[in-house]
Design an enzyme around this catalytic site. Structure first.
Site, PDB file in Angstrom:
ATOM      1  N   CYS A   1     -15.242 -11.874  -4.878  1.00 31.90           N
ATOM      2  CA  CYS A   1     -15.081 -13.279  -5.278  1.00 31.90           C
ATOM      3  C   CYS A   1     -13.598 -13.638  -5.360  1.00 31.90           C
ATOM      4  O   CYS A   1     -12.959 -13.770  -4.324  1.00 31.90           O
ATOM      5  CB  CYS A   1     -15.869 -13.563  -6.542  1.00 31.90           C
ATOM      6  SG  CYS A   1     -16.352 -15.291  -6.625  1.00 31.90           S
TER       7      CYS A   1
ATOM      8  N   HIS B   1     -21.189 -11.813  -5.085  1.00 38.37           N
ATOM      9  CA  HIS B   1     -21.103 -10.695  -6.032  1.00 38.37           C
ATOM     10  C   HIS B   1     -22.187  -9.655  -5.724  1.00 38.37           C
ATOM     11  O   HIS B   1     -23.284  -9.734  -6.286  1.00 38.37           O
ATOM     12  CB  HIS B   1     -21.323 -11.194  -7.461  1.00 38.37           C
ATOM     13  CG  HIS B   1     -20.246 -12.077  -7.965  1.00 38.37           C
ATOM     14  ND1 HIS B   1     -19.278 -11.635  -8.825  1.00 38.37           N
ATOM     15  CD2 HIS B   1     -19.985 -13.383  -7.742  1.00 38.37           C
ATOM     16  CE1 HIS B   1     -18.458 -12.639  -9.116  1.00 38.37           C
ATOM     17  NE2 HIS B   1     -18.862 -13.708  -8.467  1.00 38.37           N
TER      18      HIS B   1
ATOM     19  N   GLU C   1     -22.410  -6.810  -6.844  1.00 35.30           N
ATOM     20  CA  GLU C   1     -22.691  -5.983  -8.025  1.00 35.30           C
ATOM     21  C   GLU C   1     -23.928  -6.439  -8.794  1.00 35.30           C
ATOM     22  O   GLU C   1     -24.521  -5.665  -9.545  1.00 35.30           O
ATOM     23  CB  GLU C   1     -21.468  -5.943  -8.964  1.00 35.30           C
ATOM     24  CG  GLU C   1     -21.155  -7.215  -9.733  1.00 35.30           C
ATOM     25  CD  GLU C   1     -20.271  -8.202  -8.963  1.00 35.30           C
ATOM     26  OE1 GLU C   1     -20.250  -8.127  -7.718  1.00 35.30           O
ATOM     27  OE2 GLU C   1     -19.632  -9.064  -9.604  1.00 35.30           O
TER      28      GLU C   1
HETATM   29  N1  GLN Z   1     -12.234 -18.621  -9.673  1.00 33.11           N
HETATM   30  C1  GLN Z   1     -12.815 -18.463  -8.366  1.00 33.11           C
HETATM   31  C2  GLN Z   1     -13.742 -19.614  -8.035  1.00 33.11           C
HETATM   32  O1  GLN Z   1     -14.228 -20.286  -8.884  1.00 33.11           O
HETATM   33  C3  GLN Z   1     -13.527 -17.151  -8.232  1.00 33.11           C
HETATM   34  C4  GLN Z   1     -14.695 -16.992  -9.150  1.00 33.11           C
HETATM   35  C5  GLN Z   1     -15.153 -15.583  -9.327  1.00 33.11           C
HETATM   36  O2  GLN Z   1     -14.400 -14.646  -9.054  1.00 33.11           O
HETATM   37  N2  GLN Z   1     -16.359 -15.396  -9.827  1.00 33.11           N
HETATM   38  O3  GLN Z   1     -14.014 -19.861  -6.905  1.00 33.11           O
END
Ligand code: GLN
Length: 541
Positions: free
Chosen positions: A385, A511, A513
């Site tokens: 992310c 994600h 995970e």
């Molecule tokens: N802050 C980033 C976004 O909102 C990444 C979010 C995250 O890593 N879950 O796109």
């Protein structure tokens, strides 16, 4: 299997953090192994509608389900132990209960009545207790009540359990109380008094626990068990020892040894057929505990003081380690203190680096410097992310030479917004539940590393973010060697990037995970650990 859904409530006494989530997941595992269809739900007594708006320091990781619910991290344990999917219905908070009751009141549903905690809030809680049971999909629903008995905010839940027991029939509902038996070093004895008091507190609210599960550093002798049974009105075989375990994945086996599943089934008048052999589970534990190699992996993030903030990532690395019969030593590194000068010293001894998800500016430059270092030194890298977004920023800054490249999250006025806000996010003002959340499809490029890792053309993974790879830069980035190899087929968003000519350099916007389980480790993590293992061997460490 049974005609009527049975309900088990798990409450906590004496202190928080005794592991109600792990206990619930372990019991569910045993009941599942006996052939019952089981699910677990968590009721949290705080007023946030969900934990999505909370800082990870407050509450640990925010876990995300396929249907896009931002939930308590215990749901991650439920999925990892049971290999089931949870959903919004599996996590309810006081905020959600009140918000429903208040909407009903505004609609006039209460027909002029004064709306009160009892019966309106407790009725709403009871309706939510039953929601999953009423789908007909489960024989047993385990409900974990967050917090500790005696807290003011837990009271409506305890009252709802009291009522529910009577509404639902005493053979169909039971209460397990998880409690602590402290050991006093000076007198060298285990003490039962705090548990007696916490059971009394439950009794004051009209709830008699059926089973006591006792967290303890030392085995519970017969006398202690007798005393607890006598003072807390439970049978002696319903006093269950939960001795500190070296791994959370040992707990189902400890509970099996203590016959928790048999005690529960007897109380619920369910047959004890099928013996839970747990052979796959034991094989997983065997691999987890007897690695034939070992790697050191750095997790670079900004909530590193609190390991719970990255729970699903650390568990996924453990699952992947077991799959590779490789011990994974995880070191959390705060990106805030990493910079161009010290990055070599801080990172050089690791076999792989994972750059974690996150929000906001703090620590961002340290993440970018780390990625530069691992890219240039062929150290296996996995960015999740924000970690993937940082990889794109790093690459455009240092390879394409756009030195002011940034994400508009950190630098709204950057001239080169390689990561920008999605169109549908531009009008959003509320913070709660408004990110891109839940499972989305992604098509993998033929011949890519990602495609060979997954062994599939189309995958589905869970998201939680507002910002995206900016397609305006896609061609240039691709030409320079950072390949967009995972694309959302519906809106053409880039979901995976991987670097050409690097042993392992992958960033995912989603994600992975959230989908790794003990028995089904996630292929991305499995291959990442494999790459770390190879790196370790090649470098003769
Ligand atoms: N802050 C980033 C976004 O909102 C990444 C979010 C995250 O890593 N879950 O796109």
């Amino acid at each position: 299997m049974s005609e009527k859904t049975k309900y088990i409530f798990v409450t906590g006494g004496v202190t928080s953090s005794l592991g109600k989530g792990i206990l619930s997941a372990s019991l569910a595992k045993l009941l599942q192994a006996r052939g019952f269809r089981v699910t677990i739900q968590k009721f949290d007594p705080y007023i946030n509608v969900d934990p999505g708006t909370m800082n990870p320091y407050e509450h640990g990781e925010c876990y995300v389900t396929d249907d896009g619910a931002e939930t308590d991290l215990d749901l991650g344990h439920y999925e990892r132990f049971l290999d089931i999917k949870t959903s919004q219905a599996n996590n309810v908070t006081t905020g959600r209960i009140y918000s429903t009751v208040i909407s009903k009141e505004r609609r006039g549903d209460y027909l002029g009545k004064t709306v009160q905690v009892i019966p309106h809030i407790t009725d709403e809680i009871k309706d939510c207790f039953k929601k999953l049971g009423e789908t007909g999909d489960y024989d047993i629903v385990i409900t974990e009540i967050g917090g500790t008995v005696g807290d003011i905010e837990s009271l409506p839940y305890v009252e709802a359990i009291r009522q529910f027991k009577w509404d639902n029939g005493i053979n169909d509902t039971m209460v397990i109380h998880l409690t602590l038996i402290p050991y006093l070093q000076t007198s060298e004895e285990l003490k039962t008094k705090p548990t007696q008091h916490s059971v009394k507190t439950l009794l004051e609210s009209g709830v008699q626990p059926d089973v006591l599960v006792c967290r303890t550093e030392y085995p519970l002798g017969k006398d202690i068990r007798k005393k607890l049974a006598l003072f807390c009105n439970v049978k002696i075989n319903s006093v269950i020892e939960a001795i500190d375990a070296s791994s959370i994945y040992d707990v189902p086996l400890h509970m099996l040894k203590e016959n928790l599943d048999k005690v529960v089934l007897a109380k619920l008048k369910l047959p004890t057929k099928l013996d839970p052999t747990l052979s796959e589970w034991k094989a997983f534990l065997q691999r987890l505990k007897n690695p034939i190699s070992e790697v050191s992996i750095a997790v670079v993030g900004k909530y590193t003081e609190l390991p719970d903030a990255y729970k699903s990532i650390t568990e996924s690395l453990k699952h992947a380690g077991a799959a590779n019969e490789c011990g994974v030593n995880i070191t959390m590194i705060s990106s805030e203190y990493l910079n161009e000068e010290n990055v070599h010293e801080k990172i050089k001894d690791f076999d792989a680096v994972l750059v974690a998800p996150g929000f906001g500016h703090r620590g961002i430059e340290g993440k970018i410097q780390t990625i530069k270092y691992v890219r240039e030194n062929n150290i296996p890298f996995f960015g999740i992310c924000l970690g993937m977004q940082c990889a794109v920023i790093e690459f455009t800054r240092h390879v394409l030479g756009l030195s002011d490249a940034h994400s508009t999250e950190m630098e709204p006025n950057t001239k080169n917004p390689v990561i920008g806000l999605m169109d549908e996010q531009k009008q959003v003002t509320d913070k709660g539940g408004t990110m891109r959340l839940g499972a989305y499809k992604c098509t993998l490029a033929k011949g890519s590393k990602a495609a060979s890792i997954y062994g599939q053309k189309t995958i589905e993974e869970r998201h939680r973010h507002r910002f995206e790879f900016n397609n305006k830069y896609r061609n240039d980035i691709e030409k320079a060697g950072l390949m967009p190899v995972g694309i959302n087929p519906e809106n053409d968003l880039v979901e995976i990037v991987e670097l050409k000519n690097h042993p392992f350099f992958i960033g995912t916007q989603f994600h992975p995970e959230y989908r790794s389980t003990a028995l089904n480790p996630h292929p991305m993590f499995v291959h990442f650990v494999q790459a770390a293992n190879l790196f370790h061997q090649v470098n003769n460490k």
